[in-house]
Design a protein around this motif. Sequence first.
Motif, PDB file in Angstrom:
ATOM      1  N   MET A  13       0.831  -1.203   0.000  1.00  0.00           N
ATOM      2  CA  MET A  13       0.000   0.000   0.000  1.00  0.00           C
ATOM      3  C   MET A  13       0.867   1.254   0.000  1.00  0.00           C
ATOM      4  N   VAL A  14       1.929   1.253   0.807  1.00  0.00           N
ATOM      5  CA  VAL A  14       2.824   2.404   0.850  1.00  0.00           C
ATOM      6  C   VAL A  14       3.496   2.606  -0.506  1.00  0.00           C
ATOM      7  N   LEU A  68      -9.870  -6.045   5.701  1.00  0.00           N
ATOM      8  CA  LEU A  68      -9.411  -4.842   6.383  1.00  0.00           C
ATOM      9  C   LEU A  68      -8.696  -3.872   5.447  1.00  0.00           C
ATOM     10  N   VAL A  69      -8.047  -4.374   4.405  1.00  0.00           N
ATOM     11  CA  VAL A  69      -7.501  -3.453   3.407  1.00  0.00           C
ATOM     12  C   VAL A  69      -8.649  -2.688   2.747  1.00  0.00           C
ATOM     13  N   GLY A  70      -9.741  -3.401   2.436  1.00  0.00           N
ATOM     14  CA  GLY A  70     -10.912  -2.746   1.877  1.00  0.00           C
ATOM     15  C   GLY A  70     -11.509  -1.728   2.830  1.00  0.00           C
ATOM     16  N   ALA A  71     -11.558  -2.090   4.117  1.00  0.00           N
ATOM     17  CA  ALA A  71     -12.091  -1.156   5.112  1.00  0.00           C
ATOM     18  C   ALA A  71     -11.195   0.075   5.240  1.00  0.00           C
ATOM     19  N   SER A  72      -9.876  -0.127   5.123  1.00  0.00           N
ATOM     20  CA  SER A  72      -8.953   1.008   5.248  1.00  0.00           C
ATOM     21  C   SER A  72      -9.109   1.990   4.091  1.00  0.00           C
ATOM     22  N   ILE A  73      -9.456   1.480   2.897  1.00  0.00           N
ATOM     23  CA  ILE A  73      -9.646   2.361   1.743  1.00  0.00           C
ATOM     24  C   ILE A  73     -10.801   3.327   2.006  1.00  0.00           C
ATOM     25  N   SER A 128      -4.653   3.830  -6.683  1.00  0.00           N
ATOM     26  CA  SER A 128      -3.488   2.989  -6.360  1.00  0.00           C
ATOM     27  C   SER A 128      -3.815   1.981  -5.261  1.00  0.00           C
ATOM     28  N   LEU A 129      -4.589   2.395  -4.270  1.00  0.00           N
ATOM     29  CA  LEU A 129      -4.971   1.483  -3.189  1.00  0.00           C
ATOM     30  C   LEU A 129      -5.907   0.391  -3.691  1.00  0.00           C
ATOM     31  N   LEU A 130      -6.814   0.735  -4.588  1.00  0.00           N
ATOM     32  CA  LEU A 130      -7.703  -0.283  -5.156  1.00  0.00           C
ATOM     33  C   LEU A 130      -6.897  -1.309  -5.946  1.00  0.00           C
ATOM     34  N   ALA A 131      -5.869  -0.862  -6.668  1.00  0.00           N
ATOM     35  CA  ALA A 131      -5.027  -1.792  -7.427  1.00  0.00           C
ATOM     36  C   ALA A 131      -4.317  -2.765  -6.488  1.00  0.00           C
ATOM     37  N   VAL A 132      -3.786  -2.248  -5.371  1.00  0.00           N
ATOM     38  CA  VAL A 132      -3.123  -3.113  -4.389  1.00  0.00           C
ATOM     39  C   VAL A 132      -4.124  -4.072  -3.756  1.00  0.00           C
ATOM     40  N   TRP A 133      -5.322  -3.579  -3.488  1.00  0.00           N
ATOM     41  CA  TRP A 133      -6.365  -4.420  -2.871  1.00  0.00           C
ATOM     42  C   TRP A 133      -6.684  -5.623  -3.756  1.00  0.00           C
TER      43      TRP A 133
END
Length: 452
Positions: free
Chosen positions: A185-186, A390-395, A430-435
Amino acid sequence: MADGTLITLISLGVTGLFMLGVPVLLVIAYWVIGCSFVLGLTLDNMGAELMNVFNKGFALLAMPLFILTGDLINKSGIARRLSDYAYACLGWLRGGLAMASLGACGLFAAISGSNSATTATIGSMLHPEMVKGGYDERFSAATAAAGGTVGIIIPPSIIFIVYGFLMNLPISDLFVAGIIPGALMVFGMQFACWVICRANGWGYIIPLQLNRVLKTAFGAWLGFFAIGLVLWGIYTGKFSPTEAAGVTVGFCVIAGLVSWALSHLFRIKEGRTWEEKSYAEMLLVEGFTIPQIPGIVVRSAQITGILAPLIAISVVMQQILSLLGAQQVIGDFVISMGGYYAVLATAMLIVFVSGMVLESLPVTIILAPILAPIAGSVGVDPIHFSVIFLVGASIGFITPPYGLNLYVASGVTGVPYFRLLRYSTMYLVSLLAVWFLVALVPDLALMLLPNR
């Protein structure tokens, strides 16, 4: 009037309160109390359930301790040293300071475990520096907001503790599973940051100096030690997450007090740059005094006082939803989608949409007990699904209309909320791509776990 009609009216009423800005805790509490009366449940029952949450929740003790850790490293100056090191490593790139702020968010998250604390700390420290460095103030604030999303993914994580408590999963395994996805994510956000800054010509480029990298790394040794202490203790099984939190708090208190005392003993002047300090002086941070500790503890207690009741009342809400058959309805809908990937995609969509209007804590408490068993029934590893969830929740922290980190960043930088949205979009992509990458490649979450 029929029970269903009454519950519908209650739900519409509390939704209106939420839209008016009433705190989420009160909104859920009003809904729980109203539905309890409609279903014939006594308030004694609700009180008993609230007490049971904390009587059985030893793992939840880690939550206030990690919140306190974040405040201690901020007050002591450790967070500033970590950001200085990140800038020394990345300042030679276009947009290096902004990329460094994202890296600093990752390092801060590896000690504090809180998204809002990460955004507030890094935003308040680096936003003025970014604006002075030629960055657009809206982009600078959006960068702090986006960086805070890793606060609940990179271990230690408060929300992983809650998830593990709810789903009866080993919290240490959840922590380890979050390391690689959090790092991705970073890196994903740093790439987006580089693209934006290069297109706009933002940021001053500083030369890559080995002496600067080494000296700032030396100065950040307390932060690195705290990160290593947490990860080593949990990964090797030496500490439970709760014990790791307690040990880290103790270390931060000792480091802050000793640094302050030695700095004043040797009359080390504050406010000087890294070039003006010797390696011996870089060993010490600003620190704090014993009289300052109660104020730090009170601030941490205020945050805990918001989160802990929300956890408790959300558990009661989950029970009422079960009585109403909501879990069965959602479960049947997700299962009807078909096989592995269809179920996983549907679950991710539900989490994403929920994160747009709710904070990660109620999303986790309400949806995890519904979606996790369904995902498990089609073959999704429970640890892998926890990371996906939780990655989805963090987005959701940078997804309007809720976007908690956007509000936090707006508060600490003074940039209006709606002016942040333009520059948060690229980070969101970018976060959606990582997710999706984490969802499609289970080994990204599981490869560091023993016996997997």
